[in-house]
Scaffold this motif. Structure first.
Motif, mmCIF file in Angstrom:
data_model
loop_
_atom_site.group_PDB
_atom_site.id
_atom_site.type_symbol
_atom_site.label_atom_id
_atom_site.label_comp_id
_atom_site.label_asym_id
_atom_site.label_seq_id
_atom_site.Cartn_x
_atom_site.Cartn_y
_atom_site.Cartn_z
ATOM 1 N N THR A 200 0.637 -1.181 0.019
ATOM 2 C CA THR A 200 0.184 0.024 0.129
ATOM 3 C C THR A 200 0.828 1.267 0.057
ATOM 4 O O THR A 200 2.147 1.202 0.132
ATOM 5 C CB THR A 200 -0.850 0.086 1.177
ATOM 6 O OG1 THR A 200 0.072 0.192 2.496
ATOM 7 C CG2 THR A 200 -1.500 -1.460 1.362
ATOM 8 N N PRO A 201 0.298 2.517 0.027
ATOM 9 C CA PRO A 201 1.238 3.484 0.186
ATOM 10 C C PRO A 201 2.041 3.749 1.576
ATOM 11 O O PRO A 201 2.937 4.399 1.527
ATOM 12 C CB PRO A 201 0.152 4.779 0.109
ATOM 13 C CG PRO A 201 -1.011 4.080 -0.667
ATOM 14 C CD PRO A 201 -1.081 2.681 -0.438
ATOM 15 N N ASP A 202 1.535 2.662 2.384
ATOM 16 C CA ASP A 202 2.588 2.666 3.590
ATOM 17 C C ASP A 202 3.512 1.815 3.539
ATOM 18 O O ASP A 202 4.029 1.426 4.640
ATOM 19 C CB ASP A 202 1.413 2.341 4.782
ATOM 20 C CG ASP A 202 0.376 3.500 5.001
ATOM 21 O OD1 ASP A 202 0.587 4.554 4.555
ATOM 22 O OD2 ASP A 202 -0.880 3.079 5.224
ATOM 23 N N GLU B 157 11.422 -0.959 -8.183
ATOM 24 C CA GLU B 157 10.850 -1.195 -9.516
ATOM 25 C C GLU B 157 9.442 -0.229 -9.747
ATOM 26 O O GLU B 157 9.156 0.341 -10.963
ATOM 27 C CB GLU B 157 10.617 -2.713 -9.517
ATOM 28 C CG GLU B 157 11.644 -3.604 -9.572
ATOM 29 C CD GLU B 157 11.141 -5.070 -9.680
ATOM 30 O OE1 GLU B 157 10.205 -5.277 -9.398
ATOM 31 O OE2 GLU B 157 12.129 -6.001 -9.692
ATOM 32 N N ARG B 158 8.804 -0.374 -8.647
ATOM 33 C CA ARG B 158 7.420 0.623 -8.608
ATOM 34 C C ARG B 158 7.659 1.926 -9.105
ATOM 35 O O ARG B 158 7.130 2.786 -9.712
ATOM 36 C CB ARG B 158 6.437 0.387 -7.349
ATOM 37 C CG ARG B 158 5.240 1.325 -7.416
ATOM 38 C CD ARG B 158 4.504 0.721 -6.117
ATOM 39 N NE ARG B 158 4.061 -0.311 -6.371
ATOM 40 C CZ ARG B 158 3.060 -1.085 -5.312
ATOM 41 N NH1 ARG B 158 2.771 -0.255 -4.342
ATOM 42 N NH2 ARG B 158 2.721 -2.122 -5.315
ATOM 43 N N LYS B 159 8.788 2.589 -8.295
ATOM 44 C CA LYS B 159 9.090 3.938 -8.568
ATOM 45 C C LYS B 159 9.529 4.142 -10.036
ATOM 46 O O LYS B 159 9.300 5.113 -10.430
ATOM 47 C CB LYS B 159 9.973 4.255 -7.532
ATOM 48 C CG LYS B 159 9.346 4.529 -6.100
ATOM 49 C CD LYS B 159 10.547 4.742 -4.915
ATOM 50 C CE LYS B 159 9.858 5.066 -3.593
ATOM 51 N NZ LYS B 159 10.670 5.259 -2.636
ATOM 52 N N ASN C 36 15.849 -11.143 3.833
ATOM 53 C CA ASN C 36 15.295 -11.285 2.508
ATOM 54 C C ASN C 36 14.191 -10.680 2.262
ATOM 55 O O ASN C 36 14.092 -9.940 1.078
ATOM 56 C CB ASN C 36 15.210 -12.909 2.375
ATOM 57 C CG ASN C 36 16.509 -13.791 2.514
ATOM 58 O OD1 ASN C 36 17.559 -13.276 2.030
ATOM 59 N ND2 ASN C 36 16.380 -14.826 2.546
ATOM 60 N N LYS C 37 13.230 -10.352 3.194
ATOM 61 C CA LYS C 37 11.882 -9.872 3.012
ATOM 62 C C LYS C 37 12.440 -8.220 2.989
ATOM 63 O O LYS C 37 11.673 -7.520 2.245
ATOM 64 C CB LYS C 37 11.108 -10.175 4.411
ATOM 65 C CG LYS C 37 10.435 -11.192 4.460
ATOM 66 C CD LYS C 37 9.645 -11.470 3.327
ATOM 67 C CE LYS C 37 8.856 -12.858 3.194
ATOM 68 N NZ LYS C 37 8.123 -13.281 2.235
ATOM 69 N N ILE C 38 13.541 -7.785 3.484
ATOM 70 C CA ILE C 38 13.891 -6.378 3.328
ATOM 71 C C ILE C 38 14.304 -6.338 1.994
ATOM 72 O O ILE C 38 13.876 -4.993 1.267
ATOM 73 C CB ILE C 38 15.077 -6.106 4.438
ATOM 74 C CG1 ILE C 38 14.402 -5.871 5.603
ATOM 75 C CG2 ILE C 38 15.515 -4.661 3.823
ATOM 76 C CD1 ILE C 38 15.561 -5.783 6.900
ATOM 77 N N GLU C 39 14.947 -7.060 1.353
ATOM 78 C CA GLU C 39 15.635 -7.088 0.160
ATOM 79 C C GLU C 39 14.466 -7.053 -0.861
ATOM 80 O O GLU C 39 14.643 -6.367 -1.891
ATOM 81 C CB GLU C 39 16.610 -8.105 -0.364
ATOM 82 C CG GLU C 39 17.962 -8.101 0.522
ATOM 83 C CD GLU C 39 19.007 -9.069 0.349
ATOM 84 O OE1 GLU C 39 18.411 -10.009 -0.411
ATOM 85 O OE2 GLU C 39 19.897 -9.211 1.089
ATOM 86 N N GLU C 40 13.471 -7.959 -0.587
ATOM 87 C CA GLU C 40 12.344 -7.985 -1.513
ATOM 88 C C GLU C 40 11.609 -6.936 -1.676
ATOM 89 O O GLU C 40 11.061 -6.364 -2.741
ATOM 90 C CB GLU C 40 11.446 -9.265 -1.226
ATOM 91 C CG GLU C 40 12.233 -10.507 -1.361
ATOM 92 C CD GLU C 40 11.347 -11.751 -0.844
ATOM 93 O OE1 GLU C 40 10.017 -11.446 -0.278
ATOM 94 O OE2 GLU C 40 11.703 -12.821 -0.822
ATOM 95 N N ALA C 41 11.401 -6.399 -0.427
ATOM 96 C CA ALA C 41 10.508 -5.124 -0.406
ATOM 97 C C ALA C 41 11.285 -3.939 -0.887
ATOM 98 O O ALA C 41 10.710 -3.028 -1.751
ATOM 99 C CB ALA C 41 10.166 -4.761 1.225
#
Length: 518
Positions: A20-22, A512-514, A501-506
């Motif tokens: 989300t935006p958050d 990519e979105r930006k 790994n979750k940090i890297e994925e996020a």
């Protein structure tokens, strides 16, 4: 089928998110470094150990009307105890010294420390399954704690097993244990008993279950009832905080019964004719007998309801998904209790897992101690002047009972008879409405409660998934991004590769979105 739980969805999803935006705030939660000794957001949800192999070292005696019951201020006082002292080289004392020094009755786990001494050599990876490494003879058997703790975070429980051996007792957990002890003392008195063998220790545990079931029938409530079951062929041990005949939420039960009626299903507390006679008998006896039986069947069964008591340092009640461990814990209690009520637990499987000599007779000293218990209670029941309707007459005292059941196998048989007597309609005697009650750790005041319905499919799906991990059929999983707040209080924050790994994925997903926006 969804489980109707109040506040079950609290802004979190159990199925992941596309961010989300958050999302930056979520990423910050993953990156957050907890302060040393900082307060836990959900201290009670890092489940404490609730059962174990050593078992109680004292026998329970029902607290009779008129006897003083402990209040919560007594949390600061030493436990008053009655001691039976036997002499002999083969006896070791099993006295409960004080509430401050006593391990919680439902934290009776005698785990062996698994942490290896430091070594300069590189550690060789152990490819055995968690079950093989930590819960195979001669190590302890599986417990309800073992099956439920991973619902908070599997990876955290994996770290606990591999690095600590068992959960470390915190001051908050000790306060919670004291509250539970006071609640138990309101129903039972504990008498210290000396034991000479592990068979006698187990005999004491079974005896306490028998007394707990009698207390439930006589007073309408019992607390700290130990149970044993078999899940996927493996013995599982647990301790139920409270059983009573009072439905915690009649409206929820009524709504469920109406739903079943609308679907053409018999109500859970409605006895059918086949409960009394088999189908073949009914077919041969004809319509007349059927009508006669229908007119004589009771409409309702006195059902028994399960409650779990949690202590909580904050005034709020946990919301989903933080409530998931407690939800699964109560449903597992329901599953195991149903198996005991229908005599589906094979005693030989239990005795073999704990390497017990089921036919060995108890010592004279043990018999003498157990035989001296409840003498006043049995005399009161036999007294013709006793007009209490709630207490059925009895012609046996404790000595007669223990002499007639002078081995684990015989005592187990007696226990199953007590289960059959208490749960007269088998699994139908157990209410599907389950309750979690929250109390303050200081004075035991009730903060609130949550109720929900037992769902056998949800329970089975959860057990199937967790047993795959225990058997090494899949790796342990960490929390999803939406539950990253759990990482803030985790002792293994710095070394958790799942979190990194979750940090890297996020981070990659945000970049990519930006870039796509630009």
């Amino acid at each position: 089928m969804d489980i109707p739980v109040t506040d079950q969805h609290d802004g979190f999803s159990d199925y992941g998110s596309d961010f989300t935006p958050d999302e930056e705030e979520i990423l910050n939660a993953l990156l957050h470094i907890p302060e040393d000794n900082g307060p836990s957001r959900d201290p009670d949800l890092l489940l404490k150990d609730i059962e174990g192999e050593e078992g109680p070292r004292g026998a329970r005696v029902p607290r009779r009307e008129g006897q003083q019951r402990p209040e919560y201020p007594s949390l600061l006082l030493s436990k008053t105890r009655t001691t039976i002292q036997l002499h002999g080289d083969n006896h070791h004392s099993a006295n409960i010294e004080s509430r401050e020094s006593q391990e919680s009755r439902f934290e009776r786990e005698s785990s062996v420390s698994i942490e290896a001494p430091p070594s300069p050599k590189p550690e060789v990876q152990d490819l055995r399954s968690p079950l093989e490494r930590f819960r195979t003879k001669p190590k302890k058997a599986l417990s309800v704690t073992d099956l439920i703790s991973p619902s908070w975070c599997e990876l955290q429980y994996w770290f606990i097993l591999t690095k600590q051996g068992k959960k470390r007792r915190t001051p908050a957990m000790k306060q919670g244990s004291a509250v539970h002890q006071v609640l138990e003392d309101q129903v039972h008195m504990t008498v210290a008993v000396d034991i000479a063998s592990k068979e006698e220790a187990w005999g004491l545990r079974i005896w306490n279950v028998i007394q707990g079931l009698k207390t439930l029938r006589d007073t309408g409530m019992t607390r700290e009832l130990e149970i044993w079951g078999v899940v996927d062929g493996l013995v599982v041990n647990g301790v139920i905080d409270e059983l009573s005949y009072i439905c915690p939420e009649p409206k929820l039960e009524e709504a469920e019964e109406n739903r079943k009626t609308a679907q053409g299903m018999p109500a859970a507390d409605q006895r059918t004719i086949t409960d009394f006679l088999g189908p073949s008998t009914l077919e041969s006896d004809g319509t007349g007998l059927l009508n006669k039986l229908r007119s004589s069947l009771p409409e309702k069964i006195s059902k028994i309801y399960i409650t779990d008591v949690k202590t909580r340092g904050t005034k709020s009640i946990p919301k989903a998904p933080s409530f998931r461990p407690t939800l699964m814990q109560l449903m597992l209690y329901h599953r195991i209790l149903s198996d005991l009520a229908t005599n589906k637990v094979n005693a030989d499987v239990v005795f073999d897992r704990y390497e017990l000599q089921a036919e060995m007779s108890f010592s004279d000293g043990f018999i003498a101690q157990i035989g001296s218990l409840n003498e006043d209670d049995f005399q009161a029941l036999d007294d013709p002047s006793n007009t209490q309707d709630s207490a059925p007459p009895s012609s046996q005292d404790s000595m007669t009972v223990i002499l007639a059941h002078n081995s684990l196998r015989k005592l187990w048989t007696l226990m199953m008879q007590e289960f059959a007597r208490t749960f007269s309609a088998g699994a139908k005697s157990i209410g599907d409405v389950l309750k979690a009650e929250y109390r303050t750790p200081t004075d035991g005041a009730i903060l609130g409660s949550k109720t929900f319905l037992y769902d056998d499919k949800v329970m089975q799906d959860y057990l199937d998934s967790e047993m795959r991990w225990w058997k090494g059929e899949r790796a342990a999983e960490g929390v999803c991004v939406e539950e990253a707040y759990k990482c803030r209080t985790c002792d293994f924050f710095d070394e958790c590769s799942w979190r990194r790994n979750k940090i890297e994925e996020a981070t990659l997903k945000m970049r990519e979105r930006k870039s796509s926006v630009v």
